[in-house]
Design a protein around this motif. Sequence first.
Motif, PDB file in Angstrom:
ATOM      1  N   VAL A 188       0.837  -1.206   0.000  1.00  0.00           N
ATOM      2  CA  VAL A 188       0.000   0.000   0.000  1.00  0.00           C
ATOM      3  C   VAL A 188       0.871   1.254   0.000  1.00  0.00           C
ATOM      4  CG1 VAL A 188      -1.643   1.338   1.370  1.00  0.00           C
ATOM      5  CG2 VAL A 188      -2.006  -1.113   1.037  1.00  0.00           C
ATOM      6  N   ASP A 189       1.942   1.244   0.788  1.00  0.00           N
ATOM      7  CA  ASP A 189       2.871   2.382   0.792  1.00  0.00           C
ATOM      8  C   ASP A 189       3.410   2.644  -0.613  1.00  0.00           C
ATOM      9  OD1 ASP A 189       2.642   2.830   3.507  1.00  0.00           O
ATOM     10  OD2 ASP A 189       4.413   1.652   4.034  1.00  0.00           O
ATOM     11  N   ALA A 190       3.839   1.575  -1.266  1.00  0.00           N
ATOM     12  CA  ALA A 190       4.402   1.709  -2.608  1.00  0.00           C
ATOM     13  C   ALA A 190       3.335   2.150  -3.608  1.00  0.00           C
ATOM     14  CB  ALA A 190       5.026   0.389  -3.048  1.00  0.00           C
ATOM     15  N   ALA A 191       2.110   1.683  -3.423  1.00  0.00           N
ATOM     16  CA  ALA A 191       1.020   2.055  -4.326  1.00  0.00           C
ATOM     17  C   ALA A 191       0.741   3.551  -4.247  1.00  0.00           C
ATOM     18  CB  ALA A 191      -0.235   1.260  -3.984  1.00  0.00           C
ATOM     19  N   ILE A 192       0.748   4.103  -3.051  1.00  0.00           N
ATOM     20  CA  ILE A 192       0.515   5.541  -2.894  1.00  0.00           C
ATOM     21  C   ILE A 192       1.644   6.330  -3.548  1.00  0.00           C
ATOM     22  CG2 ILE A 192       0.382   7.419  -1.206  1.00  0.00           C
ATOM     23  CD1 ILE A 192      -1.069   5.452   0.659  1.00  0.00           C
ATOM     24  N   VAL A 249      -5.754  -3.484  -3.332  1.00  0.00           N
ATOM     25  CA  VAL A 249      -4.727  -2.451  -3.159  1.00  0.00           C
ATOM     26  C   VAL A 249      -5.384  -1.078  -3.075  1.00  0.00           C
ATOM     27  CG1 VAL A 249      -2.727  -1.326  -4.203  1.00  0.00           C
ATOM     28  CG2 VAL A 249      -2.965  -3.818  -4.340  1.00  0.00           C
ATOM     29  N   LEU A 250      -6.341  -0.813  -3.969  1.00  0.00           N
ATOM     30  CA  LEU A 250      -7.030   0.477  -3.951  1.00  0.00           C
ATOM     31  C   LEU A 250      -7.812   0.665  -2.654  1.00  0.00           C
ATOM     32  CD1 LEU A 250      -8.323   0.716  -7.635  1.00  0.00           C
ATOM     33  CD2 LEU A 250      -6.349   1.861  -6.616  1.00  0.00           C
ATOM     34  N   ASP A 308      -8.111   3.557   2.454  1.00  0.00           N
ATOM     35  CA  ASP A 308      -8.148   3.448   3.911  1.00  0.00           C
ATOM     36  C   ASP A 308      -6.966   4.181   4.542  1.00  0.00           C
ATOM     37  OD1 ASP A 308      -9.824   2.265   5.969  1.00  0.00           O
ATOM     38  OD2 ASP A 308      -8.068   1.077   6.526  1.00  0.00           O
ATOM     39  N   ARG A 309      -5.808   4.105   3.900  1.00  0.00           N
ATOM     40  CA  ARG A 309      -4.626   4.808   4.409  1.00  0.00           C
ATOM     41  C   ARG A 309      -4.827   6.322   4.325  1.00  0.00           C
ATOM     42  NH1 ARG A 309       0.601   3.209   4.278  1.00  0.00           N
ATOM     43  NH2 ARG A 309      -0.272   1.144   4.737  1.00  0.00           N
ATOM     44  N   ILE A 310      -5.456   6.796   3.260  1.00  0.00           N
ATOM     45  CA  ILE A 310      -5.721   8.231   3.127  1.00  0.00           C
ATOM     46  C   ILE A 310      -6.676   8.689   4.225  1.00  0.00           C
ATOM     47  CG2 ILE A 310      -6.715  10.021   1.660  1.00  0.00           C
ATOM     48  CD1 ILE A 310      -4.022   8.979   0.661  1.00  0.00           C
ATOM     49  N   TYR A 311      -7.735   7.915   4.461  1.00  0.00           N
ATOM     50  CA  TYR A 311      -8.667   8.264   5.533  1.00  0.00           C
ATOM     51  C   TYR A 311      -7.951   8.307   6.886  1.00  0.00           C
ATOM     52  CZ  TYR A 311     -13.328   8.424   3.401  1.00  0.00           C
ATOM     53  OH  TYR A 311     -14.447   8.803   2.703  1.00  0.00           O
ATOM     54  N   ALA A 312      -6.997   7.433   7.082  1.00  0.00           N
ATOM     55  CA  ALA A 312      -6.273   7.389   8.357  1.00  0.00           C
ATOM     56  C   ALA A 312      -5.464   8.661   8.592  1.00  0.00           C
ATOM     57  CB  ALA A 312      -5.354   6.172   8.392  1.00  0.00           C
ATOM     58  N   GLU A 313      -5.144   9.385   7.518  1.00  0.00           N
ATOM     59  CA  GLU A 313      -4.386  10.631   7.652  1.00  0.00           C
ATOM     60  C   GLU A 313      -5.277  11.816   8.013  1.00  0.00           C
ATOM     61  OE1 GLU A 313      -1.425  11.663   4.734  1.00  0.00           O
ATOM     62  OE2 GLU A 313      -1.414   9.617   3.943  1.00  0.00           O
ATOM     63  N   PRO A 356     -15.005  -0.804   2.419  1.00  0.00           N
ATOM     64  CA  PRO A 356     -14.195   0.149   3.189  1.00  0.00           C
ATOM     65  C   PRO A 356     -13.425  -0.526   4.311  1.00  0.00           C
ATOM     66  CG  PRO A 356     -16.514   0.351   3.755  1.00  0.00           C
ATOM     67  CD  PRO A 356     -16.444  -0.560   2.570  1.00  0.00           C
ATOM     68  N   GLY A 357     -12.242   0.023   4.587  1.00  0.00           N
ATOM     69  CA  GLY A 357     -11.396  -0.514   5.646  1.00  0.00           C
ATOM     70  C   GLY A 357     -11.757   0.050   7.008  1.00  0.00           C
ATOM     71  N   LEU A 358     -11.043  -0.416   8.019  1.00  0.00           N
ATOM     72  CA  LEU A 358     -11.355  -0.031   9.396  1.00  0.00           C
ATOM     73  C   LEU A 358     -11.113   1.456   9.652  1.00  0.00           C
ATOM     74  CD1 LEU A 358      -9.934  -3.088  11.385  1.00  0.00           C
ATOM     75  CD2 LEU A 358     -12.302  -2.632  10.695  1.00  0.00           C
ATOM     76  N   SER A 359     -10.065   2.019   9.066  1.00  0.00           N
ATOM     77  CA  SER A 359      -9.806   3.450   9.260  1.00  0.00           C
ATOM     78  C   SER A 359     -10.906   4.286   8.625  1.00  0.00           C
ATOM     79  CB  SER A 359      -8.450   3.833   8.665  1.00  0.00           C
ATOM     80  OG  SER A 359      -7.393   3.218   9.365  1.00  0.00           O
ATOM     81  N   THR A 360     -11.369   3.851   7.460  1.00  0.00           N
ATOM     82  CA  THR A 360     -12.468   4.546   6.792  1.00  0.00           C
ATOM     83  C   THR A 360     -13.723   4.510   7.651  1.00  0.00           C
ATOM     84  OG1 THR A 360     -11.566   3.916   4.634  1.00  0.00           O
ATOM     85  CG2 THR A 360     -13.881   4.619   4.707  1.00  0.00           C
ATOM     86  N   LEU A 361     -14.066   3.325   8.131  1.00  0.00           N
ATOM     87  CA  LEU A 361     -15.275   3.176   8.937  1.00  0.00           C
ATOM     88  C   LEU A 361     -15.181   3.973  10.235  1.00  0.00           C
ATOM     89  CD1 LEU A 361     -15.861  -0.650   8.415  1.00  0.00           C
ATOM     90  CD2 LEU A 361     -17.127   1.233   7.356  1.00  0.00           C
ATOM     91  N   ALA A 362     -14.004   3.968  10.851  1.00  0.00           N
ATOM     92  CA  ALA A 362     -13.824   4.719  12.098  1.00  0.00           C
ATOM     93  C   ALA A 362     -13.992   6.214  11.858  1.00  0.00           C
ATOM     94  CB  ALA A 362     -12.451   4.426  12.692  1.00  0.00           C
TER      95      ALA A 362
END
Length: 223
Positions: free
Chosen positions: A15-19, A56-57, A62-67, A108-114
């Motif tokens: 995911v890091d590399a994908a971003i 991956v998407l 989810d990583r973006i939402y976590a930010e 959606p991932g957990l960060s998105t849902l949170a």
Amino acid sequence: MPAGTRTPLSRERIVDAAIALADDKGVEGLTMRALGRALGVEAMSLYHHVPNRDDVLDGVVDRIYAEFYAPVVGGDWKDELRRRSHSARAVIRRHPWVIPLMNARSTPGLSTLAHLDAVIGVLRSAGFSLPMTAHAFALVDAHLYGFLAQEVSLPISPGQGVQEIADGIAETTDMAEHFPHLAELVAGHALQPGYDFGDEFEYGLELVLEGLERDLRTDEGGQ
């Protein structure tokens, strides 16, 4: 880790590399083959950690939402939503390619849902009824993502671009004669020192919050 030892592959690393890849090539350049090259592995190796590109998407979103700043339930609802909108705008401006993906994922991932739960919780704790909570959330996000879609696509930046566009139009037509209202706005506002289209974000956000505050007063007693 000994020199020459490769960092183990993992979903988080993918995911890091994908971003990073999407930041460089855009989301259309985010293919499994390109991702494998970026990580120094064959594309098939990725499938031991992610089932497909969609996963991956999902991880990227989810990583973006976590930010994003997560609003605090029970805090001043306008301050919390204001801070959340400014935070989300700052994050997405670093990754503008993600705008079409933010509300398009069906898993959606957990960060998105949170994050979504926190925004809803802020509105509910402020006294918004369920229907008004849905209206408010949709309106705040429509302003956020709508403004961002326009902002990141404009061919101008603070202090740059407006004059060049105006000069280009002037080469083909007399703007003041044929488009007097546009000419007035450009000359009297957009070309003035300190003009920044991004300032319109704050103006629009405050209108949204003020309107919601007004409707909240008339919505008291809702469920």
